[in-house]
Scaffold this active site. Structure first.
Site, PDB file in Angstrom:
ATOM      1  N   TRP A  74      46.366  65.466 -71.887  1.00  0.00           N
ATOM      2  CA  TRP A  74      44.941  65.511 -72.207  1.00  0.00           C
ATOM      3  C   TRP A  74      44.139  66.070 -71.046  1.00  0.00           C
ATOM      4  CZ3 TRP A  74      40.663  63.067 -70.058  1.00  0.00           C
ATOM      5  CH2 TRP A  74      39.493  63.097 -70.810  1.00  0.00           C
ATOM      6  N   HIS A  75      44.515  65.691 -69.830  1.00  0.00           N
ATOM      7  CA  HIS A  75      43.790  66.169 -68.651  1.00  0.00           C
ATOM      8  C   HIS A  75      44.030  67.657 -68.407  1.00  0.00           C
ATOM      9  CE1 HIS A  75      43.114  61.936 -67.484  1.00  0.00           C
ATOM     10  NE2 HIS A  75      42.143  62.424 -66.740  1.00  0.00           N
ATOM     11  N   ASP A  76      45.283  68.069 -68.515  1.00  0.00           N
ATOM     12  CA  ASP A  76      45.612  69.454 -68.184  1.00  0.00           C
ATOM     13  C   ASP A  76      47.011  69.747 -68.709  1.00  0.00           C
ATOM     14  OD1 ASP A  76      45.700  71.988 -67.201  1.00  0.00           O
ATOM     15  OD2 ASP A  76      45.877  71.440 -65.089  1.00  0.00           O
TER      16      ASP A  76
ATOM     17  N   VAL B 249      47.945  61.009 -71.578  1.00  0.00           N
ATOM     18  CA  VAL B 249      46.887  61.119 -70.566  1.00  0.00           C
ATOM     19  C   VAL B 249      47.067  62.381 -69.738  1.00  0.00           C
ATOM     20  CG1 VAL B 249      45.958  60.069 -68.472  1.00  0.00           C
ATOM     21  CG2 VAL B 249      46.464  58.634 -70.450  1.00  0.00           C
TER      22      VAL B 249
END
Length: 582
Positions: A466-468, A463
Site C-alpha cells: 500500500w505504501h509503495d 501495508v
C-alpha cells in the site's frame, strides 16, 4: 516485551472530578505531554496497578528513587550528545560539508541553510500557505452554511455543502484528472452495492481489497492515465493539471475510504431501525450500521472527498464519518486551541532540526565517509525522527482542520517515536487511524489473534504494498512481521502472571525492550531511510571494528535506561487513570 493489553480500541469512560488536594495536584504531570485519545481513560480515576512487580502493585512512584535519579543523570548527559553529533556533522567546517552543500536551501532560522531535500515534506512545507488559505476559506464557508436557517435536515444541507466544496477542491487540485478520480469512485460504488450472498459474501471482503489494490497498481503503472496516451488529439487535455497533477500518488488514502464504504455496506445490519439511538462514542459509531438509503452515492462522495481529510487523512471509517455528520461530536474551543498549539510546536521543532541537522541530504548522498559508527548511527536515528515528524505535522494540520469543522477523526501519532519499546505497541501508536482500519478490515476478517502469524504476515504485506510497490518496502513489511515474533514468544515464556512478582522481572523486560528497539530501528532504516544497501554498510561498520562494538555496548546500555524510563512513564499514566495501550 510489552505488558500492555492487546486490545486496540476502547471506549472513554467518565472520570470523577478530583475531590482531594492530592488528586487535584495530579492534574499536572509529565504524562500531559502525550496526547489524549478516545479510549485512553481507565475505568476509575483512582490508580489500580496492572503492573507485575511488588512496587508496581503498591502504586508507588519510582521517579525519585536512587535508581531513577541515576537514569535521569544518564539522560542529562546522553541526550545532548545525541543532538550534538548530527549538528557537528552539519557544520560548514566539517570535511564532508562540500559534498551536500549544493542540495541545501536558504533558511530563515539562525541565519542557517535548511535541508529541504525530502520531496514528501517539501511538498507540504512549500504549500503550507495555500493549504492554510484553502482551509480558511472552507471553514468560513462551512460556518456560514451552518448558520443558514432551514426547516429541513441540517445533515442534508451539510452533506450537500461538503460535496459541492469537495468537487470544487479536486478540480483545483487535480484539474482534468478530477474526472478520472470521479470515474474510479463511481465504478467502486457500483461494485460495492452489488448484493452478494452465501460463499461469495464470505470472500467478498478479500475481493474488494485485492481489487482496489489492483487499481492502485494500474494508477501507478499508467502514471495517472495520460489522455495523450489514448490519442494524440487528446494530449492538450493533459495541460490542465491543477496544483497537484500527480493525483495517483496520494490516491492510496482514497482507496482505503472506498474499501471502508464497501465493507461497511456489506456488513450492515439490514434490520437497522431509524428510531434507534444515534451512537456517540467512537467504537459504537464504527460498528453501528446506517439505514440503507444512507449508503447513497452523495454520502459516499462526501465521505471520500471530505476536504480536511482528503489529501492525507487521518482515515475515518464510513460509518464513523456519517454518524458524526448526523450528530456532530462536542469539540470544545479549549481542545481546538490546545491541538493548534501542539501543531505549531511540532512544526517549529521540525524547522529547528532541518536548519541544524542536514541528516536527510547526508543520507541521500551517502556523505558519511570517515564518520564513526556512532556518527552513522545518529544519522540513521535522526532520519527516523524526521520521518516521524514529516508524517506527524501534515496529519496534525489536516486533523486540526477537521476538528475546527466539528469532525473528530482518530489521532494518528499518540506517542513520540522515541517513546516506544514494544513492537506491537509501536504499530498501535504509529499511524493509528491506519492501524484501526487495518485491524477492522483485514486483521480481524482473516482470523485476528486466533491466527496471529498468518494475519500479521498478510497485514504487513498489505501495508508495504500500500505504501509503495517496491521491493524495499516489501522487505520492510516482512522484516516487521518477523521482528514481532520474538516479542510474542518472550511474552508467553516470561509471562507477567508467572514471574511478575520477582524483582528482576522488570529488568528482564527492559532487556527485551532493547532488543525490540534495535529490531524496529533496523526494519524502519531499511524501509524508510537507508535501504538495504545503506543498512548493510551500517551493519558492517558496527560489527567489523572495535569502535563499532564499543558503541553498540554503550548504545544498548543507554537504551536499557531509556526503556526503564518508558516503563515508569506508563506507570505514571496508570496512576492517573490513563491506559493508552501502547
Amino acid at each position: 516485551m510489552s505488558s500492555s493489553s492487546s486490545a486496540l480500541t476502547a471506549l472513554p469512560l467518565p472520570v470523577p472530578s478530583p475531590s482531594t488536594a492530592d488528586e487535584r495536584e495530579q492534574k499536572r504531570s509529565i504524562t500531559d505531554f502525550t496526547i489524549s485519545i478516545p479510549g485512553s481513560q481507565a475505568r476509575h480515576s483512582t490508580y489500580t496497578s496492572t503492573s507485575t512487580t511488588a512496587s508496581d502493585q503498591s502504586g508507588k512512584s519510582r521517579w525519585w528513587t536512587q535508581e531513577f535519579k541515576f537514569y535521569i543523570a544518564v539522560f542529562v548527559v546522553v541526550v545532548p550528545l545525541m543532538i550534538a553529533v548530527p549538528v557537528r556533522l552539519s557544520l560548514p567546517s566539517h570535511p564532508n560539508y562540500w559534498k551536500f552543500e549544493h542540495r541545501l536551501s536558504d533558511g530563515w532560522l539562525f541565519g542557517r541553510k535548511v535541508d529541504n531535500s525530502d520531496a514528501q515534506y517539501r511538498t507540504f512545507r512549500n504549500n503550507l500557505l495555500p493549504l492554510f488559505l484553502l482551509s480558511t476559506v472552507y471553514l468560513i464557508a462551512s460556518h456560514l452554511q451552518s448558520r443558514i436557517p432551514s426547516t429541513s435536515s441540517l445533515y442534508f444541507y451539510r452533506e450537500k455543502f461538503i460535496l459541492f466544496f469537495s468537487i470544487s477542491m479536486i478540480l483545483l487540485l487535480h484539474g482534468i484528472s478530477s474526472f478520472k478520480i470521479l470515474g474510479i469512485l463511481w465504478a467502486n460504488y457500483r461494485v460495492s452495492k452489488i448484493r452478494v450472498e452465501g460463499t461469495l459474501k464470505r470472500i467478498y471482503p478479500a475481493l474488494l481489497v485485492v481489487g482496489n489494490m489492483a487499481i492502485l497498481f494500474l494508477n501507478e503503472r499508467n502514471e495517472g492515465y495520460k489522455f495523450g496516451n489514448l490519442h494524440a488529439a487528446l494530449g492538450s487535455l493533459d495541460t490542465w493539471e491543477g496544483m497537484l497533477p500527480r493525483w495517483h500518488i496520494g490516491f492510496n488514502i482514497t482507496m482505503m475510504r472506498m474499501v471502508s464504504f464497501g465493507l461497511d455496506y456489506l456488513w450492515r445490519d439490514t434490520a437497522a431501525d431509524s428510531s434507534a439511538q444515534i451512537p456517540t462514542e467512537y467504537r459504537e459509531r464504527v460498528k453501528t450500521s446506517l439505514l440503507e438509503d444512507e449508503y447513497s452515492f452523495t454520502s459516499y462522495l462526501s465521505y471520500c472527498l471530505y476536504p480536511p481529510l482528503y489529501i492525507a487523512g487521518p482515515i475515518m471509517t464510513y460509518n464513523d464519518f456519517t454518524w458524526q455528520l448526523r450528530r456532530p461530536v462536542t469539540i470544545t474551543r479549549r481542545a481546538q486551541l490546545s491541538y493548534a498549539i501542539r501543531f505549531l510546536f511540532s512544526l517549529l521543532t521540525m524547522e529547528s532540526i532541518l536548519h541544524t541537522m542536514y541528516v536527510v541530504v547526508i543520507k541521500d548522498l551517502a556523505a558519511w565517509e570517515g564518520n564513526s559508527p556512532a556518527e552513522i548511527s545518529m544519522i540513521g536515528f535522526w532520519n527516523l525522527v524526521i520521518v516521524w515528524l514529516k508524517l506527524l505535522i501534515p496529519w496534525r494540520f489536516f486533523r486540526l482542520w477537521a476538528l475546527l469543522d466539528g469532525v473528530d477523526p482518530p489521532e494518528n501519532m499518540v506517542r513520540c517515536v522515541a517513546n516506544n519499546y514494544s513492537t506491537l505497541g509501536f504499530w498501535r501508536s504509529w499511524h493509528r487511524s491506519y492501524n484501526l482500519w487495518v485491524v477492522r478490515y483485514i486483521y480481524v476478517p482473516v482470523g485476528g489473534s486466533k491466527n496471529a502469524i498468518l494475519a500479521t504476515g498478510l497485514v504487513f504485506t498489505f501495508v508495504a504494498l500500500w505504501h509503495d510497490l517496491s521491493f524495499k518496502l516489501l522487505a520492510w513489511g516482512w522484516l516487521v512481521s518477523l521482528f514481532i515474533l520474538p516479542e510474542l514468544v518472550a511474552t508467553k515464556i516470561f509471562s507477567a502472571g508467572k514471574y511478575g512478582s520477582y524483582w528482576w522481572y522488570r529488568h528482564i523486560c527492559a532487556a527485551g525492550g532493547v532488543v525490540n528497539i534495535l529490531l524496529m530501528m533496523s526494519a524502519n532504516l531499511v524501509g524508510f531511510v537507508l535501504g538495504i544497501e545503506g543498512m548493510r554498510h551500517l551493519m558492517i561498520e558496527l560489527s567489523s571494528t572495535i569502535s563499532g562494538w564499543a558503541f553498540m555496548a554503550f548504545a544498548c546500555a543507554c537504551l536499557f535506561v531509556a526503556v526503564q524510563v518508558m516503563f515508569e512513564y506508563r506507570e505514571e499514566e496508570k496512576r492517573r487513570g490513563i491506559d493508552r495501550r501502547c
